[in-house]
Design a protein around this motif. Structure first.
Motif, PDB file in Angstrom:
ATOM      1  N   GLY A  83       0.828  -1.045   0.000  1.00 53.10           N
ATOM      2  CA  GLY A  83       0.009  -0.040   0.138  1.00 53.10           C
ATOM      3  C   GLY A  83       0.902   1.269  -0.025  1.00 53.10           C
ATOM      4  N   ASN A  84       0.429   2.303  -0.741  1.00 51.83           N
ATOM      5  CA  ASN A  84       1.110   3.588  -0.570  1.00 51.83           C
ATOM      6  C   ASN A  84       2.386   3.333  -1.154  1.00 51.83           C
ATOM      7  OD1 ASN A  84       1.066   6.057  -0.320  1.00 51.83           O
ATOM      8  ND2 ASN A  84       1.627   6.345   1.724  1.00 51.83           N
ATOM      9  N   LYS A  85       2.541   2.482  -2.186  1.00 52.21           N
ATOM     10  CA  LYS A  85       3.964   2.061  -2.820  1.00 52.21           C
ATOM     11  C   LYS A  85       5.052   1.637  -1.731  1.00 52.21           C
ATOM     12  CE  LYS A  85       3.417   5.874  -6.243  1.00 52.21           C
ATOM     13  NZ  LYS A  85       3.756   7.069  -6.722  1.00 52.21           N
ATOM     14  N   ARG A  86       4.289   0.986  -0.850  1.00 53.37           N
ATOM     15  CA  ARG A  86       5.328   0.302   0.133  1.00 53.37           C
ATOM     16  C   ARG A  86       4.888  -1.111   0.089  1.00 53.37           C
ATOM     17  NH1 ARG A  86       3.883   4.960   3.236  1.00 53.37           N
ATOM     18  NH2 ARG A  86       5.663   6.419   3.065  1.00 53.37           N
ATOM     19  N   LEU A  87       5.883  -2.224   0.431  1.00 53.91           N
ATOM     20  CA  LEU A  87       5.393  -3.452   0.889  1.00 53.91           C
ATOM     21  C   LEU A  87       5.461  -3.680   2.258  1.00 53.91           C
ATOM     22  CD1 LEU A  87       7.622  -5.399  -2.009  1.00 53.91           C
ATOM     23  CD2 LEU A  87       5.091  -5.118  -1.963  1.00 53.91           C
ATOM     24  N   GLY A  88       4.361  -4.150   2.880  1.00 54.45           N
ATOM     25  CA  GLY A  88       4.640  -4.338   4.256  1.00 54.45           C
ATOM     26  C   GLY A  88       3.599  -5.444   4.659  1.00 54.45           C
ATOM     27  N   PHE A  89       3.121  -5.301   5.776  1.00 50.85           N
ATOM     28  CA  PHE A  89       2.103  -6.265   6.565  1.00 50.85           C
ATOM     29  C   PHE A  89       1.066  -5.310   7.047  1.00 50.85           C
ATOM     30  CE2 PHE A  89       6.210  -7.928   6.779  1.00 50.85           C
ATOM     31  CZ  PHE A  89       6.087  -9.243   6.582  1.00 50.85           C
ATOM     32  N   LEU A  90      -0.162  -5.857   6.934  1.00 54.45           N
ATOM     33  CA  LEU A  90      -1.605  -5.497   7.416  1.00 54.45           C
ATOM     34  C   LEU A  90      -1.867  -6.148   8.797  1.00 54.45           C
ATOM     35  CD1 LEU A  90      -3.516  -3.130   6.630  1.00 54.45           C
ATOM     36  CD2 LEU A  90      -4.878  -4.826   5.273  1.00 54.45           C
ATOM     37  N   PHE A  91      -1.831  -5.396   9.867  1.00 55.97           N
ATOM     38  CA  PHE A  91      -2.056  -6.166  11.032  1.00 55.97           C
ATOM     39  C   PHE A  91      -3.526  -5.748  11.712  1.00 55.97           C
ATOM     40  CE2 PHE A  91       2.305  -5.561  11.110  1.00 55.97           C
ATOM     41  CZ  PHE A  91       2.818  -6.774  11.691  1.00 55.97           C
ATOM     42  N   TYR A  92      -4.346  -6.861  11.894  1.00 55.78           N
ATOM     43  CA  TYR A  92      -5.566  -6.578  12.474  1.00 55.78           C
ATOM     44  C   TYR A  92      -5.707  -6.474  13.863  1.00 55.78           C
ATOM     45  CZ  TYR A  92      -7.136  -8.277   7.866  1.00 55.78           C
ATOM     46  OH  TYR A  92      -7.096  -8.472   6.592  1.00 55.78           O
TER      47      TYR A  92
END
Length: 111
Positions: A83-92
């Motif tokens: 997201g937003n031109k970044r690779l990362g992790f989405l945490f719940y």
């Protein structure tokens, strides 16, 4: 039963059933969505997160600390996400989104 009897029956049924259905749909409240945090690591190997409480203005050396700072200390699950031109992790985060929280879904265009 004659035609007038059938019409009366249908009208009475509508008057009884419809208001009940309309009222039950009107007062149903949707539960608020779960709070989310989006975290990524930069080239300097620091963690950056955007969460329900804030977005970090300086990176943290540990992901755990970054999640605490943005308001997602007790996350229950996560998944890779870009997201937003970044690779990362989405945490719940394991808690519901409050009206005053940062809405990560809206911010990053999630459904």
């Amino acid at each position: 039963m004659n035609i007038l009897g059938v019409i009366k029956y249908v009208l009475i049924s509508c008057l009884i059933i419809l208001p009940t259905q309309v009222a039950s749909n009107t007062f149903k409240k949707e539960s608020p969505p779960e709070a989310l945090a989006f975290c990524w690591k930069n080239k300097a190997k620091l963690w950056w997160c955007d969460g329900p409480n804030q977005i970090l203005w300086n990176g943290k050396s540990s992901l755990k600390l970054a999640l605490v700072k943005v308001g997602c200390p007790k996350h229950i699950k996560f998944r890779p996400w870009a997201g937003n031109k970044r690779l990362g992790f989405l945490f719940y985060c394991g808690s519901s989104l409050k009206s005053y929280d940062r809405n990560i879904r809206k911010r990053y265009g999630l459904k």
